[in-house]
Design an enzyme around this catalytic site. Structure first.
Site, PDB file in Angstrom:
ATOM      1  N   LYS A 125      91.148  68.766 -46.144  1.00 59.38           N
ATOM      2  CA  LYS A 125      89.770  68.818 -45.681  1.00 59.38           C
ATOM      3  C   LYS A 125      89.079  70.088 -46.159  1.00 59.38           C
ATOM      4  O   LYS A 125      89.655  71.170 -46.141  1.00 59.38           O
ATOM      5  CB  LYS A 125      89.732  68.754 -44.154  1.00 59.38           C
TER       6      LYS A 125
ATOM      7  N   THR B 139      85.803  68.883 -34.886  1.00 60.51           N
ATOM      8  CA  THR B 139      85.637  67.958 -36.013  1.00 60.51           C
ATOM      9  C   THR B 139      86.980  67.489 -36.576  1.00 60.51           C
ATOM     10  O   THR B 139      87.126  66.319 -36.928  1.00 60.51           O
ATOM     11  CB  THR B 139      84.815  68.601 -37.143  1.00 60.51           C
TER      12      THR B 139
ATOM     13  N   CYS C 158      89.955  67.246 -35.014  1.00 60.33           N
ATOM     14  CA  CYS C 158      90.551  66.306 -34.065  1.00 60.33           C
ATOM     15  C   CYS C 158      89.850  64.959 -34.145  1.00 60.33           C
ATOM     16  O   CYS C 158      90.489  63.902 -34.160  1.00 60.33           O
ATOM     17  CB  CYS C 158      90.425  66.841 -32.634  1.00 60.33           C
TER      18      CYS C 158
END
Length: 276
Positions: free
Chosen positions: A181, A217, A219
């Site tokens: 991410k 965000t 999670c």
């Protein structure tokens, strides 16, 4: 076993910590499951005292208590997807990994909560090694942020090419797929994610949302992926749908408290109320 029961409602399980501020952890996961019309079940690993300003206390449950919760859910209800979050120490990670293997927890999404978005390490090195050797190899998908990907891969990450190299290195730990991410990346790379499943190396983008209220965000993304897997979506579709969900939730992030507020998990309701 993860075999479905007589219920026609998809079921997802989150194994994570509790956030007393309601923005992340178990609370965020259950909200995300509910939004997707998936019944949410949970196994709490630790209880935190936290708010939008930060964490002031963490109390960890015994591994036996975590396992008892997992077994109670699986034995009676059954689950179609499982998501892990903050597991906090080596003992809990090892216990969860063992139960995941014994119970056959399919559609396992591992959010390796070990480093915060600011780069602060949350678990010790023994716990990291246990995560790498015991839990990640069972994952359908692992979703590290920039700093977690650096630890898992052993590579510094500053560029898009660095993210790609890290995803490929992490994939060698045994997960079916990796999503590195970009939320913690600088500039235009913020929010750009890298997907690698052993064959396809892909850059996934989303519209930038200008908000400082981004608590939860990570999670939320992992929980949304698990929810979509429970609904029967294939993994790549589940990831894309989850990214769209998080983008919308960020558009309606909640400005609460004096620090970093959470995303708006039920954004259609927030949008409707805002129109009144």
């Amino acid at each position: 076993m993860t075999a479905t029961t007589g219920s026609s409602v998809p079921v997802a399980l989150t194994i994570a910590g509790s956030d007393s501020g309601g923005g992340a952890g178990i609370q965020a996961d259950l909200r995300t499951f509910a939004f997707h019309c998936v019944h949410g079940t949970s196994a709490i690993t630790c209880v935190t005292a936290q708010n939008t300003l930060g964490v002031t206390r963490v109390d960890t449950l015994p591994p036996e208590a975590v396992i008892a919760q997992i077994e109670a859910v699986v034995a009676d209800i059954g689950v179609q997807a499982t998501k892990t979050g903050m597991l906090h120490n080596r003992e809990i990670i090892a216990a969860v990994a063992d139960r995941a293997e014994v119970l056959g927890l399919d559609n396992l999404v591992v959010d390796p909560v070990m480093v915060s978005r600011t780069g602060a390490q949350l678990i010790d090195n023994d716990a990291v090694m246990c995560l790498q050797s015991k839990l990640i190899p069972q994952a359908m998908l692992v979703t590290p942020n920039r700093y977690e990907a650096q630890i898992l891969s052993g590579l510094p990450i500053h560029t898009l090419d660095d993210m790609r190299a890290a995803a490929q290195r992490i994939h060698k730990l045994g997960a079916q797929a990796v999503l590195v991410k970009g939320g913690g990346m600088p500039g235009s790379l913020r929010g750009v994610d890298i997907w690698f499943d052993g064959n396809r190396l892909e850059t996934l983008t989303a519209a930038m949302v200008d908000t400082s209220n981004t608590h939860g965000t990570g999670c939320t993304l992992a929980a949304a992926i698990a929810a979509n897997l429970a609904l029967g979506k294939d993994l790549r579709s589940a990831v894309r749908l989850a990214k769209d969900y998080v983008s919308n939730a960020l558009l309606y992030a909640l400005s609460i408290g004096r620090g970093q507020g959470p995303v708006g998990h039920f954004f259609p309701l927030i949008r409707k109320n805002g129109d009144r």
